[in-house]
Design a protein around this motif. Structure first.
Motif, mmCIF file in Angstrom:
data_model
loop_
_atom_site.group_PDB
_atom_site.id
_atom_site.type_symbol
_atom_site.label_atom_id
_atom_site.label_comp_id
_atom_site.label_asym_id
_atom_site.label_seq_id
_atom_site.Cartn_x
_atom_site.Cartn_y
_atom_site.Cartn_z
ATOM 1 N N GLY A 106 2.006 -0.010 -4.950
ATOM 2 C CA GLY A 106 1.926 0.395 -6.336
ATOM 3 C C GLY A 106 0.880 1.461 -6.555
ATOM 4 N N PRO A 107 0.560 1.742 -7.809
ATOM 5 C CA PRO A 107 -0.393 2.809 -8.129
ATOM 6 C C PRO A 107 -1.810 2.436 -7.744
ATOM 7 C CG PRO A 107 0.207 1.603 -10.107
ATOM 8 C CD PRO A 107 1.093 1.074 -9.018
ATOM 9 N N ASP A 108 -2.657 3.427 -7.642
ATOM 10 C CA ASP A 108 -4.058 3.225 -7.295
ATOM 11 C C ASP A 108 -4.817 2.812 -8.551
ATOM 12 O OD1 ASP A 108 -6.463 3.128 -6.044
ATOM 13 O OD2 ASP A 108 -6.770 5.312 -6.003
ATOM 14 N N ARG A 109 -4.628 1.545 -8.920
ATOM 15 C CA ARG A 109 -5.255 1.025 -10.138
ATOM 16 C C ARG A 109 -5.324 -0.488 -10.041
ATOM 17 N NH1 ARG A 109 -1.241 0.730 -15.204
ATOM 18 N NH2 ARG A 109 -2.715 -0.953 -15.605
ATOM 19 N N VAL A 110 -6.083 -1.091 -10.932
ATOM 20 C CA VAL A 110 -6.229 -2.548 -10.958
ATOM 21 C C VAL A 110 -5.410 -3.106 -12.119
ATOM 22 C CG1 VAL A 110 -7.824 -4.482 -11.225
ATOM 23 C CG2 VAL A 110 -8.524 -2.468 -9.914
ATOM 24 N N ILE A 111 -4.604 -4.118 -11.841
ATOM 25 C CA ILE A 111 -3.840 -4.808 -12.877
ATOM 26 C C ILE A 111 -4.693 -5.942 -13.421
ATOM 27 C CG2 ILE A 111 -1.720 -6.096 -13.394
ATOM 28 C CD1 ILE A 111 -1.183 -3.212 -12.616
ATOM 29 N N HIS A 112 -4.912 -5.966 -14.738
ATOM 30 C CA HIS A 112 -5.755 -6.996 -15.350
ATOM 31 C C HIS A 112 -4.940 -8.080 -16.058
ATOM 32 C CE1 HIS A 112 -9.459 -4.823 -14.507
ATOM 33 N NE2 HIS A 112 -8.882 -3.728 -14.974
ATOM 34 N N ALA A 113 -3.685 -7.776 -16.393
ATOM 35 C CA ALA A 113 -2.878 -8.748 -17.136
ATOM 36 C C ALA A 113 -1.410 -8.577 -16.771
ATOM 37 C CB ALA A 113 -3.072 -8.569 -18.638
ATOM 38 N N ILE A 133 2.956 -11.682 -6.262
ATOM 39 C CA ILE A 133 3.809 -11.400 -7.415
ATOM 40 C C ILE A 133 4.443 -10.022 -7.284
ATOM 41 C CG2 ILE A 133 3.883 -11.199 -9.935
ATOM 42 C CD1 ILE A 133 1.127 -12.715 -9.875
ATOM 43 N N THR A 134 5.744 -9.954 -7.508
ATOM 44 C CA THR A 134 6.392 -8.664 -7.721
ATOM 45 C C THR A 134 6.778 -8.597 -9.184
ATOM 46 O OG1 THR A 134 8.669 -9.404 -7.291
ATOM 47 C CG2 THR A 134 7.333 -8.763 -5.382
ATOM 48 N N GLY A 135 6.711 -7.402 -9.761
ATOM 49 C CA GLY A 135 7.018 -7.264 -11.173
ATOM 50 C C GLY A 135 7.318 -5.829 -11.552
ATOM 51 N N GLN A 136 7.463 -5.609 -12.852
ATOM 52 C CA GLN A 136 7.812 -4.294 -13.383
ATOM 53 C C GLN A 136 6.625 -3.695 -14.132
ATOM 54 O OE1 GLN A 136 9.914 -7.121 -14.212
ATOM 55 N NE2 GLN A 136 11.081 -6.696 -12.366
ATOM 56 N N LEU A 137 6.408 -2.414 -13.930
ATOM 57 C CA LEU A 137 5.363 -1.695 -14.648
ATOM 58 C C LEU A 137 6.051 -0.718 -15.589
ATOM 59 C CD1 LEU A 137 2.197 -1.525 -14.559
ATOM 60 C CD2 LEU A 137 2.509 0.555 -13.217
ATOM 61 N N ASN A 138 5.882 -0.917 -16.911
ATOM 62 C CA ASN A 138 6.566 -0.026 -17.849
ATOM 63 C C ASN A 138 5.724 1.218 -18.128
ATOM 64 O OD1 ASN A 138 4.602 -0.781 -19.689
ATOM 65 N ND2 ASN A 138 5.925 -2.142 -20.865
ATOM 66 N N THR A 139 6.242 2.094 -18.964
ATOM 67 C CA THR A 139 5.561 3.372 -19.229
ATOM 68 C C THR A 139 4.245 3.186 -19.957
ATOM 69 O OG1 THR A 139 6.940 3.585 -21.204
ATOM 70 C CG2 THR A 139 7.669 4.733 -19.218
ATOM 71 N N ALA A 140 4.067 2.010 -20.601
ATOM 72 C CA ALA A 140 2.805 1.726 -21.280
ATOM 73 C C ALA A 140 1.751 1.223 -20.295
ATOM 74 C CB ALA A 140 3.023 0.706 -22.391
ATOM 75 N N GLY A 141 2.147 1.068 -19.021
ATOM 76 C CA GLY A 141 1.197 0.620 -18.016
ATOM 77 C C GLY A 141 1.028 -0.872 -17.948
ATOM 78 N N ASP A 148 8.058 -0.918 -6.527
ATOM 79 C CA ASP A 148 7.177 0.239 -6.497
ATOM 80 C C ASP A 148 5.721 -0.193 -6.435
ATOM 81 O OD1 ASP A 148 9.231 2.072 -6.631
ATOM 82 O OD2 ASP A 148 9.284 2.021 -8.806
ATOM 83 N N VAL A 149 5.446 -1.456 -6.846
ATOM 84 C CA VAL A 149 4.087 -1.988 -6.804
ATOM 85 C C VAL A 149 4.130 -3.411 -6.278
ATOM 86 C CG1 VAL A 149 2.033 -2.532 -8.144
ATOM 87 C CG2 VAL A 149 3.493 -0.650 -8.846
ATOM 88 N N LEU A 157 8.567 -0.775 -10.377
ATOM 89 C CA LEU A 157 8.399 -2.098 -9.802
ATOM 90 C C LEU A 157 7.186 -2.138 -8.884
ATOM 91 C CD1 LEU A 157 12.171 -2.669 -9.017
ATOM 92 C CD2 LEU A 157 10.875 -3.567 -10.935
ATOM 93 N N LEU A 158 6.475 -3.288 -8.832
ATOM 94 C CA LEU A 158 5.242 -3.402 -8.078
ATOM 95 C C LEU A 158 5.067 -4.735 -7.374
ATOM 96 C CD1 LEU A 158 2.621 -4.142 -10.788
ATOM 97 C CD2 LEU A 158 4.558 -2.724 -11.355
ATOM 98 N N VAL A 159 4.051 -4.831 -6.454
ATOM 99 C CA VAL A 159 3.756 -6.048 -5.682
ATOM 100 C C VAL A 159 2.243 -6.259 -5.588
ATOM 101 C CG1 VAL A 159 4.138 -7.290 -3.515
ATOM 102 C CG2 VAL A 159 5.776 -5.553 -4.242
#
Length: 345
Positions: A114-121, A143-151, A42-43, A86-88
């Motif tokens: 993925g969502p319209d946001r910046v991943i910092h960690a 990187i592909t990974g999982q984004l949980n409900t806590a973001g 998903d991201v 899930l994200l990329v």
């Protein structure tokens, strides 16, 4: 020690050994094509790792300890505690902190999906038994990974994670242009023949007939895309300002069409013999049949067959028969390999 105590002890040992084996097996992941990872995510982002820290989070710990479920296309953490997306991304790592979980602080370079946001960690388990991932600081990754409900983005061994510099130009370009258009197709990994195709929306990933499928031509240079009739085909990406030898099909409209299964190679990578044989030798051997031999014994059923034994080695396309020989008719009508000599410069 009584029999009942001994039995109990033996049972405990067996259970312990079973648990160790179960943990060891947990991180066994079937490889996926980058297109599969992209379509299942998903991201998708690219990043450069600058900081890696281990921070304890109850939710993350539960996710890290959850059993892994293996799917055809992607591997995700099974949990009823959190909904996981899930994200990329493409990113760079910049620091590290050690604890029950590892936190990688990253500089996100591009979000591919993925969502319209910046991943910092990005978070991962600090234990390899829980499929924790080790990333290098000051290195750039896809990187592909999982984004949980806590973001929070969480990664495990089974995610597609690769140095950005190790991706081919086609792979990088396809992240924004091609993979998305092929997400209705299914890529089937083929590691031994025969490989069945059950539906028309499937593409066979045959790189795995060789040693390392992730470095093969289909992984590096192809995408599985829909045809106009709804079936799937491995589309070809060619580089501009590059010279190729290309085989293809001419349809009734007079258009040339190419797919993965066509012979397509950089002209400069062909041997002198191959270039010469295109005009002088191959045509005279078209009544012969070349049989690919990838494991012994290799039977020859008729005298007009030549065994292509380069495939007993690692890469048949670079072997001596591929580069320097042609299968030609003898005067008695049988076929055999003849060595062709390139013209001297």
């Amino acid at each position: 020690m009584t029999w009942s105590v001994s039995s109990c002890f033996i049972t405990l040992v067996v259970l312990f050994l079973w648990r160790v084996e179960d943990i060891a097996e947990a991180c066994r992941c079937a490889p996926v094509h980058l297109q599969q990872a992209f379509c299942s995510a998903d991201v998708v982002v690219s990043s450069l790792w600058s900081f890696c820290s281990f921070g304890g989070s109850k939710t993350l710990q539960k996710l890290a300890d959850a059993p892994l479920c293996i799917f055809n296309r992607l591997f995700a953490v099974q949990t009823s505690l959190n909904h996981v997306s899930l994200l990329v991304i493409r990113a760079k790592v910049v620091g590290v902190t050690v604890g029950s979980n590892t936190k990688y602080d990253i500089q996100q370079i591009k979000m591919f999906k993925g969502p319209d946001r910046v991943i910092h960690a990005i978070f991962t388990s600090s234990s390899s038994a829980s499929c924790g991932v080790t990333l290098e600081t000051n290195k750039e990754y896809l990187i592909t990974g999982q984004l949980n409900t806590a973001g929070r983005m969480h990664i495990i061994t089974c995610n597609f994670i690769q140095y950005w510099e190790d991706l081919s130009g086609t792979q990088k370009k396809s992240l924004t242009r091609r993979y998305q258009s092929g997400c209705d197709c299914t890529i089937i990994r083929c590691s031994s023949l025969p490989c069945p195709v059950s539906t028309p929306d499937e593409c066979l990933w045959t790189d795995w007939l060789l040693e390392d499928g992730q470095s093969g031509p289909q992984a590096k240079n192809f995408a599985c895309l829909k045809r106009s009739d709804g079936s799937s085909s491995c589309g070809v990406t060619l580089e501009t300002n590059k010279e190729y030898l290309i085989t293809g099909q001419l349809n009734t409209a007079g258009r040339m069409h190419i797919i993965t299964c066509n012979f397509i190679q950089y002209w400069e990578d062909l041997s002198g013999t191959q270039k010469k044989s295109l005009t002088r030798r191959y045509q005279s051997g078209c009544d012969c049949t070349i049989i690919r031999c990838s494991s012994l014994p290799c039977p020859v059923s008729t005298p007009d067959e030549c065994l292509w034994t380069d495939w007993l080695l690692e890469d048949g396309q670079s072997g001596p028969q591929a580069k320097n020989f042609a299968c030609l008719k003898r005067s008695d009508g049988s076929c055999t390999w003849y060595r062709g000599m390139a013209q001297s410069n």
